[in-house]
Scaffold this motif. Structure first.
Motif, short mmCIF file in Angstrom:
data_model
loop_
_atom_site.label_atom_id
_atom_site.label_comp_id
_atom_site.label_asym_id
_atom_site.label_seq_id
_atom_site.Cartn_x
_atom_site.Cartn_y
_atom_site.Cartn_z
N ILE A 13 30.59 -18.47 36.73
CA ILE A 13 30.05 -18.88 35.43
C ILE A 13 31.09 -19.64 34.60
CG2 ILE A 13 28.23 -17.13 35.30
CD1 ILE A 13 30.07 -15.49 33.46
N VAL B 50 16.43 -8.61 34.97
CA VAL B 50 17.00 -7.82 33.88
C VAL B 50 18.35 -8.41 33.53
CG1 VAL B 50 17.83 -5.55 33.21
CG2 VAL B 50 15.89 -5.77 34.75
N GLY B 51 18.69 -8.42 32.26
CA GLY B 51 20.03 -8.86 31.90
C GLY B 51 20.00 -9.72 30.65
N PHE B 52 21.20 -10.15 30.25
CA PHE B 52 21.35 -11.00 29.08
C PHE B 52 21.62 -12.45 29.51
CE2 PHE B 52 23.01 -6.84 27.28
CZ PHE B 52 21.83 -6.54 26.64
N MET C 299 26.55 -4.45 32.64
CA MET C 299 25.91 -5.22 33.71
C MET C 299 26.39 -6.66 33.71
SD MET C 299 21.90 -5.38 34.42
CE MET C 299 21.56 -7.05 34.90
N CYS C 300 27.02 -7.05 32.62
CA CYS C 300 27.55 -8.42 32.55
C CYS C 300 28.94 -8.48 33.18
CB CYS C 300 27.62 -8.88 31.10
SG CYS C 300 26.03 -9.09 30.38
N LEU C 301 29.24 -7.53 34.01
CA LEU C 301 30.53 -7.51 34.70
C LEU C 301 30.76 -8.83 35.43
CD1 LEU C 301 32.05 -4.91 34.41
CD2 LEU C 301 31.58 -4.41 36.80
N THR D 93 29.96 -3.07 28.67
CA THR D 93 31.24 -3.10 29.40
C THR D 93 32.39 -2.78 28.44
OG1 THR D 93 30.23 -4.90 30.64
CG2 THR D 93 32.49 -4.42 31.14
N HIS E 7 31.30 -12.11 28.39
CA HIS E 7 30.66 -12.91 29.44
C HIS E 7 29.35 -13.55 28.99
CE1 HIS E 7 33.47 -10.57 32.23
NE2 HIS E 7 33.94 -11.79 32.07
N PRO F 35 22.01 -3.96 29.29
CA PRO F 35 20.65 -4.44 29.57
C PRO F 35 19.71 -3.35 30.10
CG PRO F 35 22.27 -5.93 30.54
CD PRO F 35 23.03 -4.74 30.02
N PHE G 2 19.03 -5.37 40.81
CA PHE G 2 20.42 -4.96 40.69
C PHE G 2 20.44 -3.43 40.71
CE2 PHE G 2 20.70 -9.02 38.16
CZ PHE G 2 21.47 -9.69 39.09
N GLU H 79 27.17 1.78 32.30
CA GLU H 79 27.71 1.22 31.07
C GLU H 79 27.10 1.82 29.83
OE1 GLU H 79 26.93 -2.90 31.29
OE2 GLU H 79 28.72 -3.25 32.48
N ASP I 281 21.89 -1.24 38.94
CA ASP I 281 21.87 -0.54 37.66
C ASP I 281 20.49 0.00 37.29
OD1 ASP I 281 23.59 -2.91 37.89
OD2 ASP I 281 24.52 -2.19 36.05
#
Ligand code: SF4
Lengths: 349, 84
Positions: free
Chosen positions: B50, A127-129, B1-3, A25, A183, A52, A78, A338, A80
């Motif tokens: 969050i 998927v993701g952090f 993706m952490c939007l 991002t 985030h 990710p 998702f 991204e 993405d």
């Protein structure tokens, strides 16, 4: 510009300054706002592994695709993920061929679908952090509470601090400081990054996503380069030093740390998550007897791996723009909204 | 993706809130921010709040941004005087 004055001062004793923006991002925001072009060219802003979708391996995409080919099974993901190519094509292609693949905004939507169609199996692509993992943990918990038996998760989560440790230890990358993700840090807080300052002496700043946030973050990093490394939180409106404890507890209640494979990097110890033994009936790998395929090297000549480590910029990839475009992407860094290659394609050609 | 985006809470029903962004209402789970109240802004990712936005920090950041913008404007004017 304040940033450039500082860069000028610092560069009297060094050739260049290399800061890594870890998060995808940030990469997008830095490209879109023109910051990368506006700063003194001796300040290099390098993209990191924080997208990710981009670090998901071909093997993981292939596993998801094989799952989607099963009759009566719905893959929920998702958006993405859908266009990322595996070694046998993307999920979008599988969908065009008739596989039931559904895009959702929240993992909760997947759970709702599973409850509405109990005759089908629903697998959510995890998927993701650290930002995303607690949302999936909360959904698994909700599924258990409601006795939902046709919902499971294919975990492919990745963790940011171990990837940063990898990058900080690799000498060839010569990173001078990290613009840390806002985030991910909202969830995990500041403590998990302390080793970067203490063991590696690297300036760190947890940064927000507005262009002015990013400029302030860069300034704080340059200040640290002058005065000594520290761990600053620029994105104070969202990040508390201790993070979000409830989110952390959700994550550690449902998942445990495991090794994970990163595209372009390979295996990093303890850099992923899998379901804890008590929660294994929600593990799609066990439920459907999936063996994880070994990742193969991308045959296309895509250099996403090096892009993700800040070793080359997208423009240095010979395929960039010539062969690889958002319409015909050769690698995930061009597919993802991204991804660094997509950011450079849109804003920095 | 952490939007993740700030969403204002309009109503709360148990662990779920109705939030509003740009005039559009959407469901937000408050399971990770149990202290969130109506009127708070929460940072929302994938349907989950969050964190609760720290208004004071947000206000300070906004003021800092304004000052940065003013400083840039000031310099531009001075540079203009010198060259023009
Ligand atoms: S430009 Fe395309 S081929 Fe080159 S690294 Fe990026 S995604 Fe891969």
């Amino acid at each position: 510009m304040l940033v450039n004055e500082r860069v000028k001062g610092l560069c009297q004793e060094r050739g260049e300054i290399r800061l890594m923006e870890v998060c995808g991002t940030h990469t997008m925001a830095i490209s879109a706002s023109g910051i990368r072009r506006a700063v003194d060219p001796r300040l290099k802003l390098l993209s990191g592994p924080g997208c990710p979708v981009c670090v998901t391996t071909d093997a993981e995409i292939d596993t998801a695709r094989r799952l989607a080919e099963r009759p009566g099974l719905v893959v929920v993901t998702f958006g993405d993920m859908i266009r990322v190519p595996g070694s046998h094509g993307s999920l979008a292609e599988a969908k065009a061929e008739g596989a039931d693949i559904r895009v959702v905004y929240s993992p909760q939507d997947g759970l709702k679908m599973a409850m509405a169609e109990p005759e089908k199996e629903f697998v959510f692509l995890g998927v993701g952090f650290e930002t995303t993992a607690p949302t999936v943990a909360a959904t698994v918990l909700a599924a258990a509470e409601r006795g939902v038996r046709n919902f499971s998760v294919l975990t492919m989560f990745k963790l940011i601090p171990p990837a940063l440790e990898f990058i900080a230890s690799a000498k060839k990358m010569k990173i001078d400081g990290f613009i840390l993700p806002g985030h991910v840090s909202t969830v995990i807080g500041a403590k998990p990054y302390e080793f970067l300052v203490q063991r590696f002496g690297l300036p760190c700043c947890i940064t927000g996503f507005e262009p002015a946030d990013i400029l302030e973050g860069i300034l704080l990093l340059l200040e640290q380069m002058e005065r000594g490394p520290g761990l600053a939180i620029q994105y104070r409106r969202s990040v508390r030093p201790e993070g979000n404890r409830v989110a952390q507890q959700l994550m550690s209640g449902i998942f445990e740390v495991a090794d994970a494979e990163w595209r372009g990097i390979g295996r990093i110890r303890n850099s992923g998550l899998r379901l804890k033994p008590d929660w294994q009936n929600f593990d799609a790998r066990l439920r459907f007897g999936l063996r994880s395929a070994r990742s193969s090297r991308p045959a296309s000549g895509c250099r996403c791996g090096e892009v993700l480590l800040g070793l080359i910029t997208p423009s240095e990839c010979p395929l960039f723009c010539r062969v690889c475009t958002p319409e015909a992407p050769m690698g995930p860094c061009m597919v993802s909204s991204e991804g660094a290659c997509a950011a450079y394609y849109r804003y920095e050609r | 993706m952490c939007l993740a985006i700030p969403v204002r809470i309009v109503r709360i029903e148990g662990e779920t809130a109705i939030g509003e962004v740009n005039g559009v209402e959407r469901e937000v789970s408050l399971i990770m921010t149990p202290e969130a109240k109506v009127g708070d802004y929460v940072i929302v990712h994938a349907g989950f709040a969050i964190q609760i936005l720290d208004r004071q920090a947000a206000e300070e950041t906004r003021q800092l941004f304004d000052r940065m913008a003013q400083a840039v404007e000031e310099r531009r004017r001075q540079a203009g005087k010198r060259t023009g």
